[in-house]
Design an enzyme around this catalytic site. Structure first.
Site, PDB file in Angstrom:
ATOM      1  N   ILE A  57     -12.944   6.447 -11.422  1.00  0.00           N
ATOM      2  CA  ILE A  57     -12.821   7.128 -10.125  1.00  0.00           C
ATOM      3  C   ILE A  57     -13.721   6.534  -9.053  1.00  0.00           C
ATOM      4  O   ILE A  57     -13.975   7.158  -8.025  1.00  0.00           O
ATOM      5  CB  ILE A  57     -13.080   8.641 -10.268  1.00  0.00           C
ATOM      6  CG1 ILE A  57     -14.420   8.874 -10.956  1.00  0.00           C
ATOM      7  CG2 ILE A  57     -11.930   9.316 -11.022  1.00  0.00           C
ATOM      8  CD1 ILE A  57     -14.860  10.320 -10.935  1.00  0.00           C
ATOM      9  N   LYS A  58     -14.176   5.308  -9.239  1.00  0.00           N
ATOM     10  CA  LYS A  58     -14.935   4.655  -8.170  1.00  0.00           C
ATOM     11  C   LYS A  58     -13.942   4.074  -7.144  1.00  0.00           C
ATOM     12  O   LYS A  58     -12.733   4.169  -7.331  1.00  0.00           O
ATOM     13  CB  LYS A  58     -15.854   3.587  -8.763  1.00  0.00           C
ATOM     14  CG  LYS A  58     -16.976   4.195  -9.651  1.00  0.00           C
ATOM     15  CD  LYS A  58     -18.070   4.876  -8.836  1.00  0.00           C
ATOM     16  CE  LYS A  58     -18.903   5.876  -9.601  1.00  0.00           C
ATOM     17  NZ  LYS A  58     -19.820   5.378 -10.587  1.00  0.00           N
ATOM     18  N   ASN A  59     -14.439   3.425  -6.081  1.00  0.00           N
ATOM     19  CA  ASN A  59     -13.534   3.025  -4.987  1.00  0.00           C
ATOM     20  C   ASN A  59     -12.465   2.024  -5.405  1.00  0.00           C
ATOM     21  O   ASN A  59     -11.418   1.940  -4.780  1.00  0.00           O
ATOM     22  CB  ASN A  59     -14.325   2.488  -3.802  1.00  0.00           C
ATOM     23  CG  ASN A  59     -14.887   3.617  -2.949  1.00  0.00           C
ATOM     24  OD1 ASN A  59     -15.018   4.750  -3.422  1.00  0.00           O
ATOM     25  ND2 ASN A  59     -15.203   3.341  -1.702  1.00  0.00           N
TER      26      ASN A  59
END
Ligand SMILES: *Cc1c(COP(=O)(O)O)cnc(C)c1O
Length: 399
Positions: free
Chosen positions: A192-194
């Protein structure tokens, strides 16, 4: 405590998680291609991903690893940090930032943040000792730390800077992407990081010698250049020259990363649009503070952390999150500060009274959903829910 009665007029049909990845058909096809190719572990796709990532950031070396945690640990190890050394970290971060220091036998020295969520420059000055070897600033929420000041402090005291850039791929400072000015920067491709590779990370540096050490340390301490140096035999020959880790990235992960990187600028633009919509909706509400925007940076909004002004509300942060959940909206907290965790309290002497700003921020801190997959309706639902909860629970001036 009994939850206050609320109108609940704005309940969504489906639950909106606080975060979700966005994977396209290209990523899926590239993974399938990798599986069919027979080359599953570190190979041509990792090499391509590293080259494209380095080009994107305009940095000389990019080393793909299994996580940002691994990237931080390898960076510190490559700088020779170990027992007897101290590394300064901010309290408002994920536990990995401090844990990696301790994993190497060094001491994490946790310091307070300022009211902009940034590692406090005065606290760094107070924390530096003769044992201090490095400093790990965090580009919290996707906004660059006070990089010029930190680089100034680091060179004054002769300590290295390793950026925790887990939130910050694509972040710019004075018009240049971060990840090329410090000894090392560590990026995360957690789900769920960029941008994501499922799990994964990258180290960037402009220092060729350091990059060589990082490569060796990220794979068992094996030197692949040994055969070239000694011309003993063919490519089967290697030498173990250091006590390394097994932290390499696989081609399956890189297959996802190559296409996520191509989408990244679009992801960032969409995140900024949503953040602007939230800013506009919430900036007039005295019951909460919107995230600070500092000058000379582009904020890539990995997170949208608001601060509830709990003295103006009849409910606390936990109850606010529960009210969002009742309206089918997820939220999270970034982060439970390091000084609040038993490990840091008991082993590293972190007492809450040493972190007045971080402690104050933490009381009302929560992250609203913000990710490219959100629709306009999703954004409108979050805005409506926050406005409704605040309206139902605001403490009005004495009548
Ligand atoms: C997510 C995160 C990490 C760790 O990233 P992984 O890739 O999961 O190891 C480190 N620091 C911060 C600030 C993070 O948010």
């Amino acid at each position: 405590m009994q939850l206050p009665a609320t109108s609940l007029s704005k309940v969504r049909d489906t639950f909106l998680p606080y975060c979700l990845p966005l994977i396209g058909e290209e990523e899926i096809w590239e993974v399938v291609d990798t599986l069919r190719s027979g080359w599953l572990t570190s190979g041509p796709k990792v090499k391509r991903f590293e080259e494209e990532f380095a080009r994107y950031l305009d940095v000389k070396h990019a080393i793909a690893v299994s996580s940002c945690t691994a990237a931080l640990q390898v960076s510190l190890a490559a700088l020779g940090i170990g027992p007897g050394d101290e590394v300064i970290v901010p309290t408002l971060t994920f536990c990995a930032t401090g844990n990696v220091v301790a994993q190497l036998g060094a001491t994490p020295v946790v310091v307070d943040v300022d009211s902009n969520f940034q590692i406090s420059l005065e606290a760094i000055e107070r924390a530096v000792t003769l044992r201090t070897r490095a400093l790990i600033p965090v580009h919290y929420a996707g906004q660059v730390c006070n990089l010029d000041e930190i680089l100034g402090l680091a060179s004054k005291h002769g300590i290295a800077v390793v950026e925790d850039a887990a939130h910050a791929v694509g972040c710019e400072y004075n018009g240049k992407k971060i990840g090329a000015r410090t000894q090392a920067a560590a990026f995360s491709f957690y789900a769920i990081k960029n941008m994501t590779t499922g799990e994964g990370g990258m180290i960037t540096t402009n220092d060729g010698e350091l990059a060589d050490r990082m490569r060796v340390l990220s794979l068992h301490g094996m030197s692949h250049d040994a055969w070239k140096r000694y011309t003993v035999a063919g490519s089967w020959y290697y030498e173990v020259v250091a006590l390394g880790f097994k932290y390499n990235m696989t081609d399956v992960q890189a297959a996802i990363g190559i296409h996520q990187l191509r989408r990244l600028n679009g992801f960032i633009a969409r995140r900024q649009e949503i953040a602007a919509a939230y800013d506009q909706a919430f900036s007039g509400m005295p019951e909460l503070l919107i995230p600070p925007r500092l000058p000379n940076r582009n904020h890539v909004f990995h997170l949208y952390p608001i601060r509830l002004q709990t003295a103006r509300l009849r409910l606390d942060r936990a109850q606010f999150i529960e009210e969002l959940r009742r309206r089918n909206i997820g939220a999270s907290v970034h982060f439970i500060p390091l000084h609040r965790h038993p490990l840091y309290r008991d082993r590293f002497g972190c007492r809450p009274e040493l972190f007045p700003v971080g402690e104050h921020i933490y009381q009302g801190l929560l992250s609203l959903p913000l990710y490219p997959k959100m629709t306009r309706q999703d954004v409108a639902d979050v805005v409506a829910a926050v406005q409704e909860i605040v309206a139902d629970n605001r403490i009005t001036a004495a009548r």
